[in-house]
Design an enzyme around this catalytic site. Sequence first.
Site, PDB file in Angstrom:
ATOM      1  NE  ARG A   1      22.291  31.501  36.532  1.00 29.38           N
ATOM      2  CZ  ARG A   1      22.038  31.516  37.558  1.00 29.38           C
ATOM      3  NH1 ARG A   1      22.362  29.841  38.253  1.00 29.38           N
ATOM      4  NH2 ARG A   1      22.380  32.632  38.068  1.00 29.38           N
TER       5      ARG A   1
ATOM      6  CB  CYS B   1      28.896  34.639  21.365  1.00 32.50           C
ATOM      7  SG  CYS B   1      30.097  35.833  20.268  1.00 32.50           S
TER       8      CYS B   1
ATOM      9  CD  GLU C   1      25.846  34.362  39.911  1.00 35.16           C
ATOM     10  OE1 GLU C   1      25.349  34.440  41.579  1.00 35.16           O
ATOM     11  OE2 GLU C   1      25.623  33.228  39.061  1.00 35.16           O
TER      12      GLU C   1
ATOM     13  CB  CYS D   1      32.446  31.461  22.120  1.00 42.76           C
ATOM     14  SG  CYS D   1      31.196  31.828  20.611  1.00 42.76           S
TER      15      CYS D   1
ATOM     16  CB  CYS E   1      30.464  31.414  16.768  1.00 43.21           C
ATOM     17  SG  CYS E   1      31.084  33.501  17.613  1.00 43.21           S
TER      18      CYS E   1
ATOM     19  CB  CYS F   1      34.880  33.947  18.551  1.00 44.03           C
ATOM     20  SG  CYS F   1      33.064  34.160  19.908  1.00 44.03           S
TER      21      CYS F   1
ATOM     22  CD  GLU G   1      22.960  36.131  43.390  1.00 43.99           C
ATOM     23  OE1 GLU G   1      22.682  35.102  43.920  1.00 43.99           O
ATOM     24  OE2 GLU G   1      22.169  36.312  42.216  1.00 43.99           O
TER      25      GLU G   1
ATOM     26  CD  GLU H   1      18.911  29.928  41.182  1.00 48.27           C
ATOM     27  OE1 GLU H   1      18.226  30.800  41.522  1.00 48.27           O
ATOM     28  OE2 GLU H   1      19.511  30.138  40.733  1.00 48.27           O
ATOM     29  CD  GLN H   2      11.216  24.103  41.815  1.00 50.06           C
ATOM     30  OE1 GLN H   2       9.893  23.650  42.763  1.00 50.06           O
ATOM     31  NE2 GLN H   2      11.408  22.784  40.450  1.00 50.06           N
TER      32      GLN H   2
END
Length: 655
Positions: free
Chosen positions: A105, A109, A144, A150, A152, A155, A295, A343-344
């Site tokens: 989540r 990059c 957030e 990273c 790659c 980067c 939040e 997120e239930q």
Amino acid sequence: MKKEIYIGAGYYPDHWPRERWPKDIELMKEAGIKILRLAELSWSFLEPREGEFDFSWLDDFIELAHAADIQILLCTPIEASPVWLRHKHPEVVRHDKVDRIHGERGMHCHNSRAFIFYVNRIVTKMAEHYASNPAVIGWQIDNELRNVDCYCSDCREAFQKWLEDRYGTLEGLNQAWGTCFWSQVYNSWEEVTPPSADQLTISVSQILDFTRFGSDSTVNHLNRQVDIIKSFAPHHEVTHNMLGWYPNLNAYDLSKKLDFIGWDSYPNVDGDNHIECFLHDHYRGAKHKAHWVLEQKNGYFNYSDYNLAIEPGLVRLWTYQDIARGANGVLFYRWRSNKYSGEQNPNGLLRHDGTPRRPYYEVKQLTEELSRFEKELVDTTVEAPVALIYSYDQMWAFEAHKQYKSFDHREHLLTYYRALTKLGLTADLVDPTTDLSKYKLVIAPSMTMVSNEIYENFNRYVENGGCLIIGARSGMKTWSNTTHELPWPGLLAEMAGTVVDEFEVLPDEYANAITYKGKEYPVKVWLDMLDNQTAETLAVYTQKFYAGRTAISKNSHGAGLVYYVGVMGNSELALDFLADVAEELKLTVTNVPKEVYLTRRVNEQDCFTFYMNVNREPVNVAVEEGLDVITEKVVSGEIVINGLDVLIVKSRRRN
């Protein structure tokens, strides 16, 4: 923005039928909701196919909300990139240490040229479209954000450029990192890589700088979006919602272009409330102004091994605590409980079926109470006579060079923080380079790395009459995470008036002891044996071969004082020692009952004193005469505060 305390929620019109929107807005008005946070995860709806933009559904909802006098905080929807983008450009997802695409989540990059292009385009389209919308008052950038490690090719090239800008020459880099060790000398910038899995040896200085680079890359990702929005809507306020205690992203750097900073608060029902207070004091201190909670937990958590029920009064208490520690906005996550994916849990003010949960009525009670005094409160600031140094670089250095498992830098910070809380003293948690002149006391625990800039800042503060407490394990290293040639505590030695002769790091099963003002205290973890130069001894060790040697010292420097506390691992010692220092500095100390948290918000005339009772049982507190702003009654003397309740007393501010 209006001069008021904003109470709001996160809402997802793309998750619910249009026919439901009016009912939700009606319930929001009844609860006193003033602001909604929209679209932070809606990229697929705003740009359903590459280059095709559809804002009509969002326009329709915003128009309904605006008609009900609800304002909008729009979000740039970057965390959840659309599937079509990742299929066309898989390189926008993070690459791991062995150069495999390895996303989770938010793991984009931030140096990917493709990602930058598509982010800039969607943000430009949104900013241009909503710049003149009367309901939109501000923006949340992304969601957030994380320091994405990273590896790659983009980067790697960006890291090499970042290092060249920082050190100037390869000679400068080789010297700063100490590449002579293990024969790791670099002869060209192309040889320098991130600390990837194919390396035989990895320098702790390399790890530290790669973390700094990742944080800077994330800051640049945010700043590009801020610049776009401000170019179209300079009148809009811009913020970001930091993860709670997330030490890998430098909030001081991230907040520089923001109008105010926010964070997401998800306290555990059975957790240590000091941590939530600590984070409030940090994010408030990041910009030295009011912050927001973007939040606020109000239901069951979605990422937990267990879920305790939210007790009656707890949501109201958490919200008042947000406000007590400087938040001028609190938005609940979320309005209606989510039905989908990971997120239930019932984590909304409404249940999954759209009916109000118990926290809905607590929010309604809260907004009714706030309406009586919020316009006076909004122009106050938190009274914080103490600064606690909270340095990201120190944490990154400890993480890069994990020498001793018994040492926990965050727990060391919390030892001092808990003691301050017990004394009713609020601290700003600040960067070591911040202007310290307004603080009566500055505490710098375990500043293992000290740069010339930090030294000059501390020295200036003390010479001008400030009081500085230096913690154990300080001043040992350069800013590149290599050991000084200077006697420890390095650049701090002269102002401390003492040097570290030897030290000991104890395993969990061992302890030593010191005597301080005739009382003995067991001490653990890290023990510095001090050799005073100009300092006086305040505490000595009582055991082992270094019995009688200095453990805590005090030194006059310029017009100020410096204490060196060379021991860790005793909360009672921290409390007694800070109480003595506070008395010497004539700080206003209030010994509050256990699990009662005291904070003051002040302006030139008035003081609002918040007493937060986190206990489940009533407690008695002694208060000076003033107005209980919730009941609108005059109070004085000993007052009973019910369990999970708050008392807010308005009085004239004392000089």
